[in-house]
Design an enzyme around this catalytic site. Structure first.
Site, short mmCIF file in Angstrom:
data_model
loop_
_atom_site.label_atom_id
_atom_site.label_comp_id
_atom_site.label_asym_id
_atom_site.label_seq_id
_atom_site.Cartn_x
_atom_site.Cartn_y
_atom_site.Cartn_z
N LYS A 37 -13.04 -6.61 9.90
CA LYS A 37 -12.97 -7.80 10.75
C LYS A 37 -11.55 -8.09 11.24
O LYS A 37 -11.36 -8.89 12.14
CB LYS A 37 -13.53 -9.02 10.02
CG LYS A 37 -12.69 -9.51 8.87
CD LYS A 37 -13.28 -10.78 8.30
CE LYS A 37 -12.47 -11.24 7.12
NZ LYS A 37 -13.01 -12.40 6.46
N LYS A 39 -7.70 -5.89 10.42
CA LYS A 39 -6.96 -4.66 10.71
C LYS A 39 -7.22 -3.65 9.60
O LYS A 39 -7.18 -4.04 8.41
CB LYS A 39 -5.45 -4.94 10.74
CG LYS A 39 -5.02 -5.81 11.89
CD LYS A 39 -3.54 -6.12 11.74
CE LYS A 39 -3.06 -7.02 12.85
NZ LYS A 39 -1.78 -7.65 12.52
N GLY A 41 -6.41 -1.08 6.81
CA GLY A 41 -5.23 -1.13 5.93
C GLY A 41 -5.30 -2.34 5.02
O GLY A 41 -4.75 -2.34 3.92
N GLY A 42 -5.99 -3.40 5.49
CA GLY A 42 -6.29 -4.56 4.65
C GLY A 42 -5.08 -5.26 4.05
O GLY A 42 -3.99 -5.28 4.63
N THR A 43 -5.29 -5.83 2.89
CA THR A 43 -4.27 -6.64 2.23
C THR A 43 -3.02 -5.81 1.95
O THR A 43 -1.89 -6.25 2.23
CB THR A 43 -4.82 -7.19 0.89
OG1 THR A 43 -6.01 -7.93 1.16
CG2 THR A 43 -3.81 -8.08 0.20
N HIS A 442 19.71 16.50 -15.33
CA HIS A 442 20.82 15.61 -15.69
C HIS A 442 21.80 15.50 -14.50
O HIS A 442 22.09 16.52 -13.87
CB HIS A 442 21.55 16.20 -16.89
CG HIS A 442 22.74 15.39 -17.31
ND1 HIS A 442 22.62 14.20 -17.98
CD2 HIS A 442 24.07 15.59 -17.13
CE1 HIS A 442 23.83 13.71 -18.21
NE2 HIS A 442 24.73 14.53 -17.70
#
Ligand SMILES: Cc1cc2nc3c(=O)[nH]c(=O)nc-3n(C[C@H](O)[C@H](O)[C@H](O)COP(=O)(O)OP(=O)(O)OC[C@H]3O[C@@H](n4cnc5c(N)ncnc54)[C@H](O)[C@@H]3O)c2cc1C
Length: 465
Positions: A37, A39, A41-43, A442
């Protein structure tokens, strides 16, 4: 854009869980509809992981420029220009967003934009069209939640959504909730020059982390001038001329320009047709079995919507698991203890496996080593403090070698990058002696992992208890 039609898999929600499922399912040749609803990729991409880490990186640059004299480099810190910070942050998000859209298109996933609703066990409606699928995956994620009686006004009482878009540095903030999100914002704002106080109900910051890690974080935060009230419930908030006044359960009152409410996130499941179609739920979270199957045979669920750790990489893993199961592979349940967790504050806190307290609760006898970063060349070069704590099963017989490594808990600058090795150790059931045999380059911070395992295996190098 497709208009209705039949697919092998219809996925509702294009965040980490949903899009990972779509991408993996496409690799099996499945026809996939991904319904979003807002974009893709969401939160994580737009309101979570990525924008917060961009702010944290800007915060690190601010601290480096302030502290550069320590390294003999003369710079002057002149201030934070939030609009420029936000444009850098947005640039990062836009670039990744564009990349994700390209990847979805490249795998021929049909992305349908609109508010979707589960219409039956095998269909979702969007924009008046019906998309049917042999299988439906619910991945509608989560949103910030508040406490009873605490109204989020988006202006002075805000959530992470507004905090990420704030175009000024607040003079002072009370952060309600000392979990990952609260701790990360506290760290950013302090580096940007704000006065910050965290209020947390539990007796430590990052209540899910090992007590030892939390103690180190609290010590460094105190030194950085970040205040915190632990074991203290929030009572109320009122408006003042200049911001808010927060009253705590212990009677203390804190004045600040803003109150950030970071008390957790609740599932997005209301009004989406889940219950009507027979999907069993508990407190709004969709119930699933260890293979992410819901109570309806044609429906799976992944990500923040189910009651598993709310992390993007957990969403990815669950989305992949469902795609592989539907692709006919023999999938195994996720071991959630084996999921690496990072809080990207300064200092960072990273862990995998269980804590000493969890081992005690489960009746497991353990041995542990705390390797201080003060003994690690690269950490001294970076001037960071912290520790690496490794927990392993106690030897079966006195004088024997410890068994499986059960937990790795790190605190210090940049240690988040080290936990990838920690997760290999944990998830491959390694014992301290196995890791002690591996050579760490190292001078790197990765040596703290090697050193702690050398010590646990009874052959410490640069370690004195
Ligand atoms: C401030 C913050 C920082 C974070 N930092 C990290 C971090 O550093 N690392 C980490 O691993 N995790 C982090 N997280 C958590 C991470 O963002 C979530 O765990 C992850 O995004 C969950 O993915 P999801 O797919 O389940 O849900 P979401 O990402 O929320 O996606 C759900 C999607 O579904 C869509 N949707 C919802 N309802 C509908 C509907 N009816 N129709 C169509 N589409 C719908 C939404 O628009 C959304 O795009 C953070 C979260 C926040 C808030």
């Amino acid at each position: 854009m497709a208009e209705g039609g039949h697919y092998d898999i219809v996925i509702l929600g294009g965040g980490s869980g949903g899009y990972a499922c779509a991408l993996r399912a496409a690799e099996f040749g499945k026809r996939v509809a991904l319904i979003e609803k807002d974009k893709v990729g969401g939160t994580c991409l737009h309101r979570g992981c990525i924008p917060t880490k961009a702010l944290l990186h800007a915060a690190e640059v601010a601290d480096s420029s302030r502290e550069s004299e320590k390294f003999g480099v003369r710079t002057s810190f002149e201030g934070i220009e939030m609009p420029s910070v936000l444009s850098y942050q947005q640039g990062v998000v836009e670039r990744l967003w564009k990349g994700l859209q390209g990847t979805l298109a490249g795998r021929k996933v049909d992305v349908i934009y609109g508010d979707g609703r589960l219409a039956s066990p095998t269909s979702v409606t969007v924009n008046g069209e019906t998309y049917t699928g042999d299988h439906v995956v619910l991945a509608t994620g989560s949103v910030p939640r508040s406490l009873p009686g605490l109204t989020l006004d988006g202006n002075r009482v805000i959530t992470s959504d507004e905090a990420l878009r704030l175009d000024r540095v607040p003079s002072s903030v009370v952060v309600l909730g000392g979990g990952v999100i609260g701790v990360e914002f506290a760290s950013v704002w302090r580096s940007f020059g704000a006065e910050v106080t965290i209020v947390e109900m539990a007796p430590q910051l990052l209540p899910l982390e090992d007590e030892g890690s939390a103690k180190v974080l609290q010590r460094v935060f105190r030194r950085r001038g970040i205040g915190f009230e632990l074991g203290t419930p929030f009572q109320s908030v009122s408006y003042t001329d200049s911001g808010v006044q927060v009253t705590l359960g212990n009677g203390k009152q804190l004045d600040a320009e803003l109150l950030l409410v970071a008390v957790g996130r609740g599932p997005v499941s209301e009004g989406l047709g889940y219950e009507e179609n027979g999907v069993a739920m508990t407190r709004g979270f969709v119930d699933v079995d260890p293979l992410c199957r819901t109570s309806v045979p044609t429906i799976s669920a992944v990500g923040d919507l189910i009651n598993t750790p709310q992390l993007a990489h957990v969403g990815f893993a669950e989305g992949i698991l469902v795609a592989e199961r539907l692709g006919g592979l023999d999938v195994k349940p996720i071991d959630y203890d084996g999921v690496p967790r990072i809080t990207y504050s300064d200092p960072e806190v990273a862990s995998v496996g269980i804590t000493a307290a969890q081992a005690a609760d489960r009746g497991i006898n353990v041995v542990e080593v705390n390797y201080p970063l003060g003994g690690n060349g690269k950490s001294v070069i970076l001037q960071t403090q912290g520790q690496a704590k490794v927990i392993a099963e106690a030897p079966a017989a006195p004088g024997g070698q410890p068994g499986r490594v059960l937990g790795i808990h790190l605190v210090g600058s940049r240690v988040g990058e080290l936990i990838a090795e920690g997760q290999l150790i944990y998830n491959w059931d390694a014992e301290p002696d196995d890791v002690a045999a591996l050579i760490h380059p190292h001078p790197t911070q990765s040596e703290i992992i090697g050193e702690a395992h050398l010590a646990l295996a009874g052959k410490p190098l640069h370690f004195h208890a």
